[in-house]
Design an enzyme around this catalytic site. Structure first.
Site, mmCIF file in Angstrom:
data_model
loop_
_atom_site.group_PDB
_atom_site.id
_atom_site.type_symbol
_atom_site.label_atom_id
_atom_site.label_comp_id
_atom_site.label_asym_id
_atom_site.label_seq_id
_atom_site.Cartn_x
_atom_site.Cartn_y
_atom_site.Cartn_z
ATOM 1 N N PHE B 239 0.789 -1.233 0.000
ATOM 2 C CA PHE B 239 0.000 0.000 0.000
ATOM 3 C C PHE B 239 0.818 1.279 0.000
ATOM 4 C CE2 PHE B 239 -2.237 -3.321 2.442
ATOM 5 C CZ PHE B 239 -3.239 -3.597 1.517
ATOM 6 N N SER B 251 12.766 1.622 4.865
ATOM 7 C CA SER B 251 13.727 0.528 4.840
ATOM 8 C C SER B 251 13.009 -0.712 4.368
ATOM 9 C CB SER B 251 14.258 0.303 6.255
ATOM 10 O OG SER B 251 14.986 -0.903 6.319
ATOM 11 N N TYR B 510 12.095 -4.357 16.285
ATOM 12 C CA TYR B 510 10.690 -4.052 16.062
ATOM 13 C C TYR B 510 9.891 -4.614 17.234
ATOM 14 C CZ TYR B 510 7.040 -2.840 12.712
ATOM 15 O OH TYR B 510 6.016 -2.226 12.054
#
Lengths: 591, 590
Positions: B239, B251, B510
């Site tokens: 998207f 990234s 993350y």
């Protein structure tokens, strides 16, 4: 959960404190041997990396930090890194503990015997134990007991063993190493030994700090040390030393652990084993060197009654909560974490501040016996006073102490006359009652000794008695300084009284636990307490002593009189004989 | 009203003009794709677009209920769009008149405006689902078709003092697309979706000129037709747009082979209120003072609109292979990734999931079709946990993706598995690896499922030096758990992390975190406080403010601390020169 609140209780009367349990009671009713060999399975830190004492050593020697310092020292001295490494390994060998459960059991057995003879009760707040047990599982824990006696750390390990808690590793002074057999025994019960001074020795500092930090990071065991650095000979808390505190905080600052919890522990002795020893030491008789034979000679103390001990485990204090908004941990982002750096000003003042707060928390939960009140009164009546008057004044002082938040252990449902007389009996070495008059024992009758000896003996009695009075100083210190300030200020204007107060705080900064930078807060606290007790009134920026406050203020003034006299005497001496004092620093806070 | 006749369809894209026709207006991704618990209480993923689509996921319900203390019986369905609640459009008539004259399409329909009023931060989606909407939304949307259209729009905006907010793929997670509530001027959302062509491909230099509005998957598909790829695959590539990548310093998953966006970009054309900025040549590297591209990379729409980009392309690799390694614990996994980075032999992608994510991955396993497969799975589990002694509550998994010619891939694979073995890692098959990467795309859909059952979830990222990776992960997770507890979150939150990129000097980490918000008066506020604390913790542990999401409005407050007063002043002075009237007034970054 650790409390985030510090010393902020507005009304000390409202302080909530836990109840005590006597741990000797059970020992008196069951087998000591069984107790010593019982199953011991303490709860451990959830992030524990299990490792043996030996593995610990190699972790320390191979750490990036130590390798860095070894190279640095090698470059500076021209010595090969191998040799420096060898040196480091020798230092570590000399320092490291060798905690062995069998030794602990041995101590559990023998100490039980000794404790049962020496003491009537050893009382511990069990809620504090529960809090500690929780804390140990959650975060690395640092135990910070007050230090009044050699007994302290044996007692601490004994209690932790009793409650099935993880045994601590204890930073002890090198002096104990002199005691051949005992030194090794202590080592095997968790003590590790550090030199008294190693100011410039980079390598020593590196080995020592890495050793402590490795144990902390791995959650090897709770770490125990004495903020005061040494036993207080006067029963007054000593100004905290911040070196070790700095070391245990660093892993948090550098993000190596999520948090570290500091547990203030107050150990109060009804009678200190070293009582008369201390008084003599203070008068200049050299401290007997720690030796095994000396210890054996000291056995005679076993025949005496030392009353009871109260050990209060305070609320664990989270360094993370304390440091919030005070220490910017990002500062540690820009240099590799193994490279030793001097703490920043910000960090240093945080550590100092914390050290003072912990000592105040220790002081706060010190249990005070009626005798402490009596000693305070006796010292203001050195010529002696009627027993009935002593009782009356003791009761009056009890009320004042309570309103200032003292943690008094005054027996319930006992007539006050009985309380007073049993205190006098326990301390009959210091005080005598004859013809309804109470006075300090002033040594051998006159005539049998030289006047110098008589003076010396008198001084021993006064100092021993003062060591009891000193136990209550933390309760009164702020109001007392205010009382002196009111007495000496040029006018009753609040500003002027404050200036005087602030001067006195500065002057006494090494004498009492007065956190640098807290003067305004201290002043307010002092005012609050004196206003609350009805001793002073504040009227339009003036501080005025009320009629009924006269006696309180005169008592408070009296409390500090000997200190003021001492300082005055000393400064007269210095000013008069400047040339006499060369580099040798005179004794600190001796009164 | 919008001149509907002016709306043109572009055939090459999946995104037709009003995107809301195929995409959710109040959640992630395609309208036809979502997780739900069916009548039997079993989880399934609807639609046909993904490998997981149409599958039953038998373990998800248990995992969901046990992890969050939630119940699939407590369903909470979101309301539909209430156009009446929208603030009326504040239009600048003069601007409108001039714009109409240019023939560039625009609209001020409610759904067009709301769709472009937000990104995908939790607070944005939550507001939509609660039917609360936003304080301020764009007053109109315009669809330039090419660079010159953008030049015209920006000129008119300057002339009439209108605020312009560029809109690419709308996948921002930093609040970058939110309209500043205090903005009194007309706000125009400049939707780049119609600038989606590859203008040319230069096979001699292996570069392509691409319009910045192109969406990642379209770019890849179009290039693939000619045998090429960019290799830039951020997790949002379905998207997100090229212009967005440039504006946020994106990234990609395969940056180890292809590089991050700043390595891929050769030339940028950007329209600013001062005029158009571009370099005069396409040399591969220059020493001409500070690189002006770097003013644009990461500028988050505050300086202008990126219209065209020359980007490196590569021939599609001949061979690609997934892989996975199981480690006894996270520490061993991190040590292995560090070693791989040290030897500079990282595969196209290497990611290390922690135990929580590993378990979550298991919960998403589709129903096994044959007894035999489940038997093999069981054996594998037995081998790892019983035979090798791995603790199922400690072990963690690295997923790998190799690309290149076949022989080299196999060689490379061996090298990586050999390193892994030194850290106690066991090869765990291609399937597990591939599943890990499929998860990446569907995981964003899961937040909507959570929201259906009173669970809020969000992810955030950072980059950190190697020696601090473990400490940072542990401390941040602990901080989240602690903050949730202190703020009255009843059930312990899920905290999970993965090391998702490796570099010479550190890694990108993350985090996911989620909790059941029942019993909380203001879940979004609680959530924001926790996220704020987590960011403080990251910074205190040596992590960066962001590795690739950007700053937006969400992390502005830490900018000064992050880049120093002087650094911030430098950025401000650029903004002041380029856009003195704050035409690009989204107020991101500074």
């Amino acid at each position: 959960m650790a409390s985030t609140t510090l010393y902020s209780q507005r009304d000390p009367m409202l302080k909530k404190r836990d109840d005590f349990e006597d741990i000797l009671e059970e020992r008196r009713n069951s087998s000591d041997l069984k107790y010593a060999v019982r199953c011991y399975a303490p709860v451990l830190y959830k992030g524990l990396t299990p490792c043996k004492a030996n593995m610990l050593k190699s972790m320390v020697l191979q750490s990036d930090h130590l390798r860095y310092v070894i190279n640095q020292v090698s470059q500076e001295s021209g010595e090969a890194p191998d040799i420096i490494h060898e040196e480091a390994s020798v230092i570590l060998e000399e320092m490291a503990h060798r905690l062995k459960i069998s030794t602990v059991r041995f101590f559990a057995f023998t100490l039980t015997k000794a404790f049962k003879t020496l003491f009537q009760h050893i009382c511990v707040n069990e809620e504090g134990i529960h809090r500690l047990q929780q804390a140990i599982q959650e975060h690395p824990v640092v135990l910070l007991p007050s230090h009044r006696s050699y007994m302290d750390f044996l007692l601490m390990s004994y209690i932790l063993y009793t409650y099935d808690l993880a045994l601590p590793v204890i930073a002890a002074g090198m002096d104990f190493m002199g005691m051949k057999f005992i030194g090794e025994m202590l080592r095997m019960s968790g003590a590790f030994f550090i030199r008294r001074s190693f100011g410039g020795d980079k390598l020593y500092w590196a080995v020592f700090s890495e050793y402590v930090k490795t144990m902390l990071r791995n959650g090897f065991a709770p770490i125990e040390f004495f903020l005061e650095g040494t036993r207080s000979r006067t029963c007054k808390s000593l100004t905290p030393k911040i070196g070790l505190l700095n070391i245990v905080m660093e892993p948090f600052f550098k993000g190596e652990v999520f948090d570290v919890h500091l547990v203030p522990i107050s150990i109060s002795y009804e009678r200190i084993l070293e009582e008369s020893l201390y008084a003599r030491e203070l008068l200049g008789v050299p401290k007997p060197k720690e030796s095994t034979s000396g210890l054996l000679k000291a056995r005679r103390i076993l025949s005496e009654n030392y009353g009871s001990i109260h050990v209060y485990f305070g609320q664990p204090v989270s360094i993370r909560s304390l440091a919030q908004d005070k220490v910017n941990r990002c500062k540690y982002n820009l240099v590799p974490r193994h490279i030793p750096r001097k703490p920043t000003k910000e960090t240093q003042s945080f550590v100092t501040d914390t050290a003072y707060r912990i000592v105040r928390l220790q002081e706060d939960s010190m249990v005070l016996k009626p005798w402490v009140l009596m000693a305070s009164i006796l010292l203001q009546n050195l010529e002696g006073l009627e027993l009935s008057l002593l009782t009356e004044q003791t009761l009056w002082l009890r009320g004042l102490a309570q309103s200032c938040g003292a943690f008094l252990d005054w027996p319930d449902h006992t007539p006050s006359a009985k309380v007073v007389s049993s205190s006098l009996a326990l301390h009959r070495g210091l005080v005598c009652v004859s013809g309804g008059r109470v006075s300090l024992v002033l040594g051998e009758p006159q005539g049998l000794v030289t006047p110098e000896e008589a003076l010396f003996n008198r001084a021993v009695s006064v100092l021993s008695c003062a060591s009891y009075r000193n136990q209550i100083l933390h309760v009164f210190i702020r109001p007392a300084i205010l009382a002196v300030a009111i007495h000496n200020a040029a006018s009753s204007k609040k500003d002027e009284v404050f200036n005087c107060f602030s001067f006195l705080c500065k002057m006494f900064s090494d004498e009492f636990i007065l956190c640098p930078g807290d003067t305004v807060q201290d002043f307010e606290e002092a005012c609050y307490l004196l206003v609350k007790s009805g001793s002073v009134q504040t009227l339009q920026q003036n501080i005025v002593v009320t009629d009924r406050g006269q006696s309180t203020l005169s008592f408070l003034n009296g409390l500090l009189e000997s200190f003021l006299q001492g300082y005055q005497l000393f400064s007269t001496l210095v000013l008069g004989n400047l040339n006499m004092f060369s580099d040798k620093c005179p004794v600190e806070g001796t009164i | 009203s919008a001149p509907a006749s002016q709306k043109k369809k572009t055939s090459a894209t999946v995104h037709c003009f009003p995107r809301q026709e195929i995409m959710k207006w109040n959640g992630w991704g395609y309208s036809d794709s979502k997780f739900l618990f069916n009548k039997k209480g079993q989880a399934e993923f609807t639609g046909k677009r993904y490998r997981l689509s149409g599958m039953i996921l038998p373990s998800l319900q248990d995992w969901f209920e046990n992890t969050f203390g939630a119940s699939v019986k407590q369903h909470k369905s979101p309301p539909s769009l209430n156009a009446g609640a929208l603030p009326p459009a504040n239009l600048n008539e003069a601007f409108l008149q001039d714009l109409t004259a240019t023939g560039i399409p625009f609209s001020h329909e409610a759904d067009d405006r709301v769709f472009r009023a937000h990104g995908h931060c939790l607070h944005e989606i939550f507001a939509l689902r609660e039917g609360r909407g936003f304080q301020r939304v764009p007053d109109m949307v315009t669809w330039p078709n090419c660079h010159n259209d953008v030049v015209k729009i920006v000129e008119l905006a300057c002339k009439h003092n209108v605020c312009v907010i560029p809109y690419g793929g709308g996948t921002s997670v930093t609040g970058a697309l939110e309209c500043p509530p205090e903005e009194m001027r007309c706000i125009v959302s400049l939707d780049t979706s119609q600038m989606n062509r590859i203008l040319w491909i230069d096979e001699k230099n292996l570069v392509a000129r691409i319009e910045a509005g192109i969406i990642g998957q379209d770019l890849e598909r179009l290039l693939n037709e000619g045998g090429y790829c960019t290799g830039h695959e951020p997790d949002s590539m379905e998207f997100s747009s090229l212009g967005g990548w440039v504006a946020t310093r994106a990234s990609g998953m395969k940056k180890n082979v292809y590089g991050n966006i700043e390595d891929l970009v050769v030339h940028i054309k950007v329209v600013t209120p001062r005029g158009v900025m571009e370099k005069s040549c396409q040399g591969p590297r220059m020493s001409t003072g500070p690189d002006v591209h770097h003013f644009i990379l990461g500028s988050e729409g505050t300086l202008g609109v990126v219209t065209e980009v020359t980007m490196k392309i590569r021939p599609i690799p001949e061979y690609r292979k997934y892989g996975s390694v199981v480690f006894p614990n996270f520490e061993a996994g991190v040590a292995c990734l560090r070693e791989v980075a040290k030897q500079r032999c990282a595969p196209a992608s290497i990611r290390l999931m922690d135990n929580e994510q590993f378990q979550f991955g298991h919960a998403l396993k589709p129903q096994v079709s044959s007894i035999f497969t489940s038997f093999v799975e069981g054996l594998k589990k037995f081998y790892i946990t019983k035979f090798k002694g791995f603790d199922p509550h400690q072990l963690c998994v690295a997923t790998l993706l190799f690309e290149g010619d076949r022989e080299r891939v196999l060689q490379h694979e061996k090298q990586v598995y050999d390193i892994a073995a030194k850290f106690g890692g066991l090869a765990a098959g291609e399937d597990n690896g591939q599943r890990g990467y499929i998860l990446t795309f569907v995981i964003a859909y899961l937040r909507d499922l959570g929201l259906d059952y009173y669970v809020v979830a969000e992810s955030f990222e950072t980059s950190v030096p190697w020696d601090r990776v473990l400490d940072l992960c542990r401390n941040v997770k602990e901080r989240i758990i602690r903050e949730c507890k202190e703020r009255g979150v009843q059930f312990q939150p899920l905290t999970s992390c993965r090391v998702t990129q490796t570099y010479d000097a550190g890694a990108c980490v993350y985090f996911y975190f989620a909790f059941n918000y029942r019993g909380l008066a203001d879940p979004v506020h609680t959530y924001e406080q926790v996220e704020h604390a987590a960011r403080d913790e990251i910074l205190a542990n040596g992590g960066s403010l962001s590795h690739h999401h950007g700053v937006g409005k969400l992390r502005k407050e830490w900018m000064k601390e992050s880049i120093s007063d002087v650094g911030l002043g430098m950025l401000r002075s650029v903004k002041e020169y380029v856009d003195p009237d704050n035409i690009f007034g989204n107020r991101n970054l500074l």
